[in-house]
Enzyme design. Structure first.
Site, mmCIF file in Angstrom:
data_model
loop_
_atom_site.group_PDB
_atom_site.id
_atom_site.type_symbol
_atom_site.label_atom_id
_atom_site.label_comp_id
_atom_site.label_asym_id
_atom_site.label_seq_id
_atom_site.Cartn_x
_atom_site.Cartn_y
_atom_site.Cartn_z
ATOM 1 N N ASN A 10 -9.155 13.334 -34.787
ATOM 2 C CA ASN A 10 -8.485 12.666 -35.909
ATOM 3 C C ASN A 10 -9.356 11.387 -36.599
ATOM 4 O OD1 ASN A 10 -6.661 11.261 -37.541
ATOM 5 N ND2 ASN A 10 -5.093 11.006 -35.956
ATOM 6 N N ARG A 74 -7.438 16.934 -37.585
ATOM 7 C CA ARG A 74 -6.215 16.573 -38.302
ATOM 8 C C ARG A 74 -6.986 16.292 -39.568
ATOM 9 N NH1 ARG A 74 -3.852 10.737 -39.221
ATOM 10 N NH2 ARG A 74 -1.886 11.309 -40.141
ATOM 11 N N HIS A 163 2.928 13.764 -42.130
ATOM 12 C CA HIS A 163 3.396 13.475 -40.698
ATOM 13 C C HIS A 163 3.833 15.060 -40.184
ATOM 14 C CE1 HIS A 163 4.344 8.908 -40.994
ATOM 15 N NE2 HIS A 163 3.218 9.124 -40.356
ATOM 16 N N LEU A 192 9.297 7.346 -37.059
ATOM 17 C CA LEU A 192 9.180 5.896 -37.170
ATOM 18 C C LEU A 192 8.048 5.342 -36.553
ATOM 19 C CD1 LEU A 192 13.099 5.009 -37.012
ATOM 20 C CD2 LEU A 192 11.652 5.824 -38.945
ATOM 21 N N GLY A 193 6.982 5.135 -37.297
ATOM 22 C CA GLY A 193 5.594 4.707 -36.613
ATOM 23 C C GLY A 193 5.201 3.404 -37.266
ATOM 24 N N ASN A 194 4.035 3.226 -37.585
ATOM 25 C CA ASN A 194 3.432 2.205 -38.481
ATOM 26 C C ASN A 194 3.689 2.771 -39.563
ATOM 27 O OD1 ASN A 194 2.390 -0.293 -39.082
ATOM 28 N ND2 ASN A 194 0.363 0.356 -39.124
ATOM 29 N N ARG A 224 3.815 -0.582 -45.675
ATOM 30 C CA ARG A 224 4.022 0.193 -46.960
ATOM 31 C C ARG A 224 5.410 -0.285 -47.602
ATOM 32 N NH1 ARG A 224 2.000 5.391 -44.486
ATOM 33 N NH2 ARG A 224 -0.199 5.030 -44.375
ATOM 34 N N ARG A 267 8.329 -4.924 -32.183
ATOM 35 C CA ARG A 267 8.455 -5.675 -31.192
ATOM 36 C C ARG A 267 8.485 -7.234 -31.461
ATOM 37 N NH1 ARG A 267 3.988 -2.395 -27.970
ATOM 38 N NH2 ARG A 267 3.022 -2.393 -30.120
ATOM 39 N N VAL A 314 8.046 3.253 -33.104
ATOM 40 C CA VAL A 314 9.456 2.518 -33.170
ATOM 41 C C VAL A 314 10.758 3.377 -32.773
ATOM 42 C CG1 VAL A 314 10.964 1.438 -34.821
ATOM 43 C CG2 VAL A 314 8.450 1.027 -35.175
ATOM 44 N N GLU A 367 1.490 15.005 -31.493
ATOM 45 C CA GLU A 367 0.452 15.377 -32.562
ATOM 46 C C GLU A 367 -0.573 16.068 -31.981
ATOM 47 O OE1 GLU A 367 1.381 11.585 -34.840
ATOM 48 O OE2 GLU A 367 1.137 12.903 -36.305
HETATM 49 P P1 AMP Z 1 2.958 4.557 -34.040
HETATM 50 O O1 AMP Z 1 2.200 4.446 -35.480
HETATM 51 O O2 AMP Z 1 3.687 5.650 -33.873
HETATM 52 O O3 AMP Z 1 1.818 4.316 -32.957
HETATM 53 O O4 AMP Z 1 3.773 3.230 -33.969
HETATM 54 C C1 AMP Z 1 3.424 2.106 -33.948
HETATM 55 C C2 AMP Z 1 4.806 1.040 -33.872
HETATM 56 O O5 AMP Z 1 5.494 1.197 -33.168
HETATM 57 C C3 AMP Z 1 4.118 -0.643 -33.548
HETATM 58 O O6 AMP Z 1 3.768 -1.149 -34.954
HETATM 59 C C4 AMP Z 1 5.530 -1.128 -33.224
HETATM 60 O O7 AMP Z 1 6.134 -1.505 -34.447
HETATM 61 C C5 AMP Z 1 6.249 -0.036 -32.914
HETATM 62 N N1 AMP Z 1 6.323 -0.054 -31.489
HETATM 63 C C6 AMP Z 1 5.643 0.266 -30.317
HETATM 64 N N2 AMP Z 1 6.155 -0.060 -28.845
HETATM 65 C C7 AMP Z 1 7.313 -0.521 -29.323
HETATM 66 C C8 AMP Z 1 8.426 -1.317 -28.461
HETATM 67 N N3 AMP Z 1 8.320 -1.099 -27.211
HETATM 68 N N4 AMP Z 1 9.149 -1.593 -29.074
HETATM 69 C C9 AMP Z 1 9.578 -1.730 -30.474
HETATM 70 N N5 AMP Z 1 8.705 -1.046 -31.274
HETATM 71 C C10 AMP Z 1 7.376 -0.639 -30.801
#
Ligand code: AMP
Length: 381
Positions: A10, A74, A163, A192-194, A224, A267, A314, A367
């Site tokens: 990736n 990817r 995604h 729901l990630g970054n 964003r 967090r 998230v 993924e």
């Molecule tokens: P990703 O892009 O899927 O890796 O998601 C990253 C985001 O997940 C981070 O910026 C956090 O906002 C959120 N995240 C990760 N761990 C936790 C947690 N234990 N509680 C709440 N949000 C989290």
């Protein structure tokens, strides 16, 4: 083909993530990330890929190992040209390069990753797996923006969605969790990630998604904006005197949760809310409001919803986000169980009550596994 291993690459704008998966036994013999490309000793993507190759070789898992069956890449944007995982040829590389104007932040790094990996192992099958592909089934009524058709077609302006690898994996895993075939289940997937996106999946086929021409549209994300009146851009340009690049940076990097309260990590936002921080609370409320709007809209799109799946950083980890997003939706047949929702686990699990007509689930995304499976299926066919 002899080997059973797939190397998933990736290549992002400033990092290269890799994972080596063994499709025979499900093991993952190696994984890692090379970061800060261009900032330090890793001067460019070629150097980063070289480092990946060296790290693998140091573990006796080098690119020349006979167990390696293929490399899966990817690729963010496949346009309307690529709707399936695709064996990479010179012609395919050229086609992916042609899509760079649609994804100037992502596709160039993907292309470089492909070129370098091919130069290191020219004989090895390499496969491109596109983030847009799962969304290629979205009907015209949902994919088209209501603008002049000729202009839209000339410049490729339409909803592509992103995604897709995650939405594909999670919608299937959700059906499995329910003990059903994907064809039997209508699911709303909330990645729901970054970055964040929602999709509506009817019987295994994607029919709507929240990201559009680019990953900027839709939900509130880490940095964003998601949905915004496009006229805000003209206003910032004409009245605010901002350049196109400045507005691009504003909406992609200085918006979302970070723009609203200074933090993009849920967090940290949760911690600040616990201290009564008003800006963090408002950022959370805006994030949740947008999410609920999409759940409502996609419920109407699907007509019958069997499951809602939360995934990514998230979605998998924040019980507070899931609780707030699903609160007070019993009229929709949605009821989350507080105890189940609060449990922490790495496994796919239901968090809805027994009485809930809609199954609400937490389904960890994978993924890398999806890219490896699609790659392996293609090269072993
Ligand atoms: P990703 O892009 O899927 O890796 O998601 C990253 C985001 O997940 C981070 O910026 C956090 O906002 C959120 N995240 C990760 N761990 C936790 C947690 N234990 N509680 C709440 N949000 C989290």
């Amino acid at each position: 083909m002899n080997g059973s291993r797939v190397l998933v690459l990736n290549s992002g704008s400033s990092s290269v993530k890799y994972q080596l998966l063994d499709m025979a036994d499900g093991s993952r013999p190696a994984s890692g990330i090379v970061e800060r490309i261009g900032e330090g000793p890793v001067t460019d993507h070629a150097a980063a890929l070289k480092q990946v190759a060296d790290e693998l070789a140091a573990k006796g898992l080098g690119l020349d190992s006979p167990e390696l069956a293929a490399v899966g890449h990817r690729v963010v944007h496949g346009g309307t040209r690529f709707t399936e995982p695709t064996l990479i040829t010179d012609e395919v590389v050229g086609e992916i390069e042609k899509l760079i104007p649609l994804a100037p932040l992502h596709n160039p790094a993907n292309v470089t990753g492909i070129k370098v990996a091919r130069s290191l192992r020219p004989d090895l099958p390499q496969v491109a797996v596109f983030d847009t592909a799962f969304h290629s089934t979205i009907p015209e009524a949902a994919a088209r923006y209501a603008i002049d058709v000729a202009t839209a077609d000339r410049w490729g302006v339409r909803r592509y969605g992103f995604h897709g690898t995650s939405h594909a994996y999670v919608s299937r895993a959700t059906a499995k969790l329910l003990g059903k075939e994907p064809a039997e289940v209508n699911t709303i997937v909330l990645h729901l990630g970054n970055g964040a996106s929602a999709s509506a999946v009817r019987g295994g086929t994607c029919v709507e998604t929240s990201m559009g021409l680019t990953p900027l549209e839709g939900l509130v994300m880490g940095t964003r904006s998601g949905d915004i009146d496009p006229a805000a851009i003209f206003h910032l340009s004409r009245v605010g005197g901002m350049s196109t690049d400045e507005i691009d940076t504003l909406l992609n990097k200085r918006s979302g949760l970070a723009g609203l309260c200074g933090d993009n990590d849920m967090r940290e936002i949760g911690r600040r809310m616990g201290e009564g921080d008003r800006a963090a609370q408002l950022a959370f409320d805006i994030y949740i409001h947008r999410l609920r709007k999409y759940v409502g809209a996609y419920t109407a799109v699907l007509g019958r919803v069997d499951a809602i799946a939360f995934t990514a950083g998230v979605g998998e980890n924040s019980a507070a986000v899931r609780e707030a997003a699903m609160r007070g939706l019993t009229a929709f047949g949605i009821e989350v169980d507080g105890v189940r929702n609060a449990l922490r686990s790495a496994a796919a699990r239901l968090i809805s009550t027994e009485a809930s007509r809609v199954a609400v689930a937490v389904v960890p995304t994978d993924e890398e596994l999806e890219i490896a499976s699609q790659t392996f299926d293609l090269v072993s066919a």
